[in-house]
Write a protein that holds these residues in place. Structure first.
Motif, PDB file in Angstrom:
ATOM      1  N   SER A  57       8.365 -13.581  -3.826  1.00 22.66           N
ATOM      2  CA  SER A  57       7.257 -13.835  -2.892  1.00 22.66           C
ATOM      3  C   SER A  57       6.542 -12.538  -2.571  1.00 22.66           C
ATOM      4  O   SER A  57       5.311 -12.453  -2.633  1.00 22.66           O
ATOM      5  N   HIS A  58       7.317 -11.531  -2.220  1.00 24.40           N
ATOM      6  CA  HIS A  58       6.718 -10.240  -1.865  1.00 24.40           C
ATOM      7  C   HIS A  58       6.019  -9.621  -3.072  1.00 24.40           C
ATOM      8  O   HIS A  58       4.891  -9.119  -2.940  1.00 24.40           O
ATOM      9  N   ASP A  59       6.662  -9.657  -4.217  1.00 27.32           N
ATOM     10  CA  ASP A  59       6.078  -9.053  -5.418  1.00 27.32           C
ATOM     11  C   ASP A  59       4.736  -9.706  -5.759  1.00 27.32           C
ATOM     12  O   ASP A  59       3.755  -9.009  -6.055  1.00 27.32           O
ATOM     13  N   ALA A  60       4.673 -11.030  -5.700  1.00 26.00           N
ATOM     14  CA  ALA A  60       3.426 -11.740  -6.004  1.00 26.00           C
ATOM     15  C   ALA A  60       2.373 -11.455  -4.938  1.00 26.00           C
ATOM     16  O   ALA A  60       1.195 -11.238  -5.256  1.00 26.00           O
ATOM     17  N   TRP A  61       2.791 -11.443  -3.676  1.00 28.90           N
ATOM     18  CA  TRP A  61       1.875 -11.147  -2.575  1.00 28.90           C
ATOM     19  C   TRP A  61       1.289  -9.737  -2.743  1.00 28.90           C
ATOM     20  O   TRP A  61       0.082  -9.533  -2.622  1.00 28.90           O
ATOM     21  N   MET A  62       2.147  -8.762  -3.026  1.00 31.69           N
ATOM     22  CA  MET A  62       1.698  -7.384  -3.164  1.00 31.69           C
ATOM     23  C   MET A  62       0.767  -7.229  -4.373  1.00 31.69           C
ATOM     24  O   MET A  62      -0.256  -6.548  -4.295  1.00 31.69           O
ATOM     25  N   ARG A  63       1.097  -7.888  -5.469  1.00 31.87           N
ATOM     26  CA  ARG A  63       0.243  -7.838  -6.669  1.00 31.87           C
ATOM     27  C   ARG A  63      -1.159  -8.383  -6.338  1.00 31.87           C
ATOM     28  O   ARG A  63      -2.172  -7.800  -6.716  1.00 31.87           O
ATOM     29  N   GLU A  64      -1.194  -9.498  -5.621  1.00 28.06           N
ATOM     30  CA  GLU A  64      -2.472 -10.090  -5.208  1.00 28.06           C
ATOM     31  C   GLU A  64      -3.248  -9.122  -4.313  1.00 28.06           C
ATOM     32  O   GLU A  64      -4.459  -8.948  -4.471  1.00 28.06           O
ATOM     33  N   LYS A  65      -2.560  -8.505  -3.376  1.00 25.06           N
ATOM     34  CA  LYS A  65      -3.216  -7.540  -2.480  1.00 25.06           C
ATOM     35  C   LYS A  65      -3.802  -6.385  -3.288  1.00 25.06           C
ATOM     36  O   LYS A  65      -4.968  -6.020  -3.099  1.00 25.06           O
ATOM     37  N   LEU A  66      -2.997  -5.793  -4.156  1.00 25.35           N
ATOM     38  CA  LEU A  66      -3.462  -4.656  -4.951  1.00 25.35           C
ATOM     39  C   LEU A  66      -4.635  -5.059  -5.850  1.00 25.35           C
ATOM     40  O   LEU A  66      -5.609  -4.305  -5.980  1.00 25.35           O
ATOM     41  N   ASP A  67      -4.552  -6.250  -6.432  1.00 23.22           N
ATOM     42  CA  ASP A  67      -5.622  -6.732  -7.316  1.00 23.22           C
ATOM     43  C   ASP A  67      -6.935  -6.966  -6.573  1.00 23.22           C
ATOM     44  O   ASP A  67      -8.003  -6.978  -7.178  1.00 23.22           O
ATOM     45  N   THR A  68      -6.855  -7.184  -5.262  1.00 27.56           N
ATOM     46  CA  THR A  68      -8.069  -7.447  -4.472  1.00 27.56           C
ATOM     47  C   THR A  68      -8.478  -6.242  -3.628  1.00 27.56           C
ATOM     48  O   THR A  68      -9.250  -6.384  -2.678  1.00 27.56           O
ATOM     49  N   GLY A  69      -7.941  -5.068  -3.977  1.00 26.46           N
ATOM     50  CA  GLY A  69      -8.416  -3.845  -3.357  1.00 26.46           C
ATOM     51  C   GLY A  69      -7.667  -3.342  -2.137  1.00 26.46           C
ATOM     52  O   GLY A  69      -8.074  -2.362  -1.519  1.00 26.46           O
ATOM     53  N   TRP A  70      -6.578  -3.992  -1.766  1.00 22.81           N
ATOM     54  CA  TRP A  70      -5.803  -3.530  -0.617  1.00 22.81           C
ATOM     55  C   TRP A  70      -4.967  -2.321  -1.028  1.00 22.81           C
ATOM     56  O   TRP A  70      -4.604  -2.162  -2.201  1.00 22.81           O
ATOM     57  N   THR A  71      -4.647  -1.487  -0.044  1.00 27.28           N
ATOM     58  CA  THR A  71      -3.786  -0.330  -0.253  1.00 27.28           C
ATOM     59  C   THR A  71      -2.791  -0.241   0.895  1.00 27.28           C
ATOM     60  O   THR A  71      -2.930  -0.951   1.904  1.00 27.28           O
ATOM     61  N   TYR A  72      -1.816   0.640   0.723  1.00 21.28           N
ATOM     62  CA  TYR A  72      -0.869   0.879   1.809  1.00 21.28           C
ATOM     63  C   TYR A  72      -1.606   1.545   2.974  1.00 21.28           C
ATOM     64  O   TYR A  72      -2.449   2.417   2.787  1.00 21.28           O
ATOM     65  N   GLY A  73      -1.256   1.117   4.162  1.00 23.46           N
ATOM     66  CA  GLY A  73      -1.743   1.754   5.392  1.00 23.46           C
ATOM     67  C   GLY A  73      -0.699   1.553   6.468  1.00 23.46           C
ATOM     68  O   GLY A  73       0.066   0.584   6.416  1.00 23.46           O
ATOM     69  N   LEU A 116      -0.923   0.555   9.453  1.00 28.13           N
ATOM     70  CA  LEU A 116      -1.163  -0.649  10.248  1.00 28.13           C
ATOM     71  C   LEU A 116      -1.941  -1.663   9.412  1.00 28.13           C
ATOM     72  O   LEU A 116      -2.781  -1.284   8.592  1.00 28.13           O
ATOM     73  N   LYS A 117      -1.693  -2.930   9.661  1.00 29.32           N
ATOM     74  CA  LYS A 117      -2.450  -3.977   8.967  1.00 29.32           C
ATOM     75  C   LYS A 117      -3.889  -3.932   9.468  1.00 29.32           C
ATOM     76  O   LYS A 117      -4.137  -4.020  10.673  1.00 29.32           O
ATOM     77  N   ASP A 118      -4.812  -3.779   8.539  1.00 31.36           N
ATOM     78  CA  ASP A 118      -6.226  -3.720   8.875  1.00 31.36           C
ATOM     79  C   ASP A 118      -7.021  -4.434   7.787  1.00 31.36           C
ATOM     80  O   ASP A 118      -7.326  -3.849   6.740  1.00 31.36           O
ATOM     81  N   PRO A 119      -7.355  -5.721   8.021  1.00 34.99           N
ATOM     82  CA  PRO A 119      -8.088  -6.480   6.997  1.00 34.99           C
ATOM     83  C   PRO A 119      -9.457  -5.895   6.669  1.00 34.99           C
ATOM     84  O   PRO A 119      -9.930  -6.047   5.549  1.00 34.99           O
ATOM     85  N   VAL A 120     -10.099  -5.221   7.610  1.00 33.06           N
ATOM     86  CA  VAL A 120     -11.407  -4.630   7.341  1.00 33.06           C
ATOM     87  C   VAL A 120     -11.273  -3.485   6.340  1.00 33.06           C
ATOM     88  O   VAL A 120     -12.035  -3.393   5.381  1.00 33.06           O
ATOM     89  N   LYS A 121     -10.273  -2.618   6.547  1.00 37.77           N
ATOM     90  CA  LYS A 121     -10.037  -1.503   5.622  1.00 37.77           C
ATOM     91  C   LYS A 121      -9.216  -1.936   4.409  1.00 37.77           C
ATOM     92  O   LYS A 121      -9.032  -1.153   3.481  1.00 37.77           O
ATOM     93  N   LYS A 122      -8.701  -3.157   4.450  1.00 34.53           N
ATOM     94  CA  LYS A 122      -7.809  -3.679   3.415  1.00 34.53           C
ATOM     95  C   LYS A 122      -6.578  -2.773   3.265  1.00 34.53           C
ATOM     96  O   LYS A 122      -6.226  -2.342   2.175  1.00 34.53           O
ATOM     97  N   GLU A 123      -5.938  -2.520   4.400  1.00 32.06           N
ATOM     98  CA  GLU A 123      -4.709  -1.735   4.429  1.00 32.06           C
ATOM     99  C   GLU A 123      -3.586  -2.574   5.027  1.00 32.06           C
ATOM    100  O   GLU A 123      -3.819  -3.378   5.939  1.00 32.06           O
ATOM    101  N   HIS A 124      -2.379  -2.358   4.495  1.00 33.88           N
ATOM    102  CA  HIS A 124      -1.225  -3.133   4.980  1.00 33.88           C
ATOM    103  C   HIS A 124       0.040  -2.285   4.840  1.00 33.88           C
ATOM    104  O   HIS A 124       0.266  -1.684   3.783  1.00 33.88           O
ATOM    105  N   PRO A 125       0.881  -2.256   5.882  1.00 31.37           N
ATOM    106  CA  PRO A 125       2.105  -1.452   5.816  1.00 31.37           C
ATOM    107  C   PRO A 125       3.187  -2.023   4.903  1.00 31.37           C
ATOM    108  O   PRO A 125       4.152  -1.315   4.585  1.00 31.37           O
ATOM    109  N   CYS A 126       3.036  -3.253   4.450  1.00 32.08           N
ATOM    110  CA  CYS A 126       4.057  -3.870   3.586  1.00 32.08           C
ATOM    111  C   CYS A 126       3.728  -3.743   2.104  1.00 32.08           C
ATOM    112  O   CYS A 126       4.403  -4.350   1.268  1.00 32.08           O
ATOM    113  N   ILE A 127       2.719  -2.967   1.773  1.00 32.32           N
ATOM    114  CA  ILE A 127       2.428  -2.728   0.358  1.00 32.32           C
ATOM    115  C   ILE A 127       3.353  -1.611  -0.116  1.00 32.32           C
ATOM    116  O   ILE A 127       2.961  -0.459  -0.304  1.00 32.32           O
ATOM    117  N   VAL A 128       4.599  -1.990  -0.239  1.00 33.95           N
ATOM    118  CA  VAL A 128       5.688  -1.116  -0.704  1.00 33.95           C
ATOM    119  C   VAL A 128       6.640  -1.999  -1.515  1.00 33.95           C
ATOM    120  O   VAL A 128       6.610  -3.223  -1.388  1.00 33.95           O
TER     121      VAL A 128
END
Length: 145
Positions: free
Chosen positions: A86-102, A104-116
């Motif tokens: 679940s996490h691997d697929a979720w993270m792959r989707e996030k990375l594919d849509t431009g999200w990066t590690y941050g 704090l979760k910030d949908p505007v900046k597309k940052e998420h602390p769980c991109i690890v």
């Protein structure tokens, strides 16, 4: 259930989704129901650990509803997948849509602390994957009865 779609229906869904249609729009009624329940259970769990940022399903942004639908489809398609899938697929989707590690979760900046990697998640975040998978399989089993 996506596992029971004909090859033609699967192909049509893949094409529609590739053209920008939402995963939610092409989910079966069962997939959509399970995604809604899994989302609401996740919201309740997040609130129990002090995260009050989750909205109910009706108010959730489309990307978040689509993420839940895709997670449900993943586990229905292959019930033997472990919780890290679940996490691997979720993270792959996030990375594919431009999200990066941050931090704090910030949908505007597309940052998420769980991109690890899954192994690096804190226990309370890993619990969400166990709960999600459990909800998907419990409802699917109940529907099969």
């Amino acid at each position: 259930m996506s596992a029971h779609l004909s090859p033609v229906a699967k192909a049509a869904t893949a094409v529609a989704m590739a053209t920008g249609a939402t995963a939610e729009a092409f989910a079966s009624p069962l997939e959509l129901s399970i995604a809604r329940v899994a989302h609401e259970v996740n919201k309740a769990y997040c609130e129990s650990i002090g995260d009050m940022t989750q909205t109910n399903w009706e108010d959730a942004p489309q990307w978040q509803r689509d993420s839940a639908v895709k997670g449900v489809q993943l586990h229905l398609r292959d019930p033997n997948l472990g919780v890290s899938a679940s996490h691997d697929a979720w993270m792959r989707e996030k990375l594919d849509t431009g999200w990066t590690y941050g931090p704090l979760k910030d949908p505007v900046k597309k940052e998420h602390p769980c991109i690890v990697p899954y192994a690096d998640l804190p226990a309370e975040q890993k619990a969400k994957d166990f709960i999600f998978r459990g909800v998907v399989h419990a409802i699917a089993r109940e529907q099969a009865r």
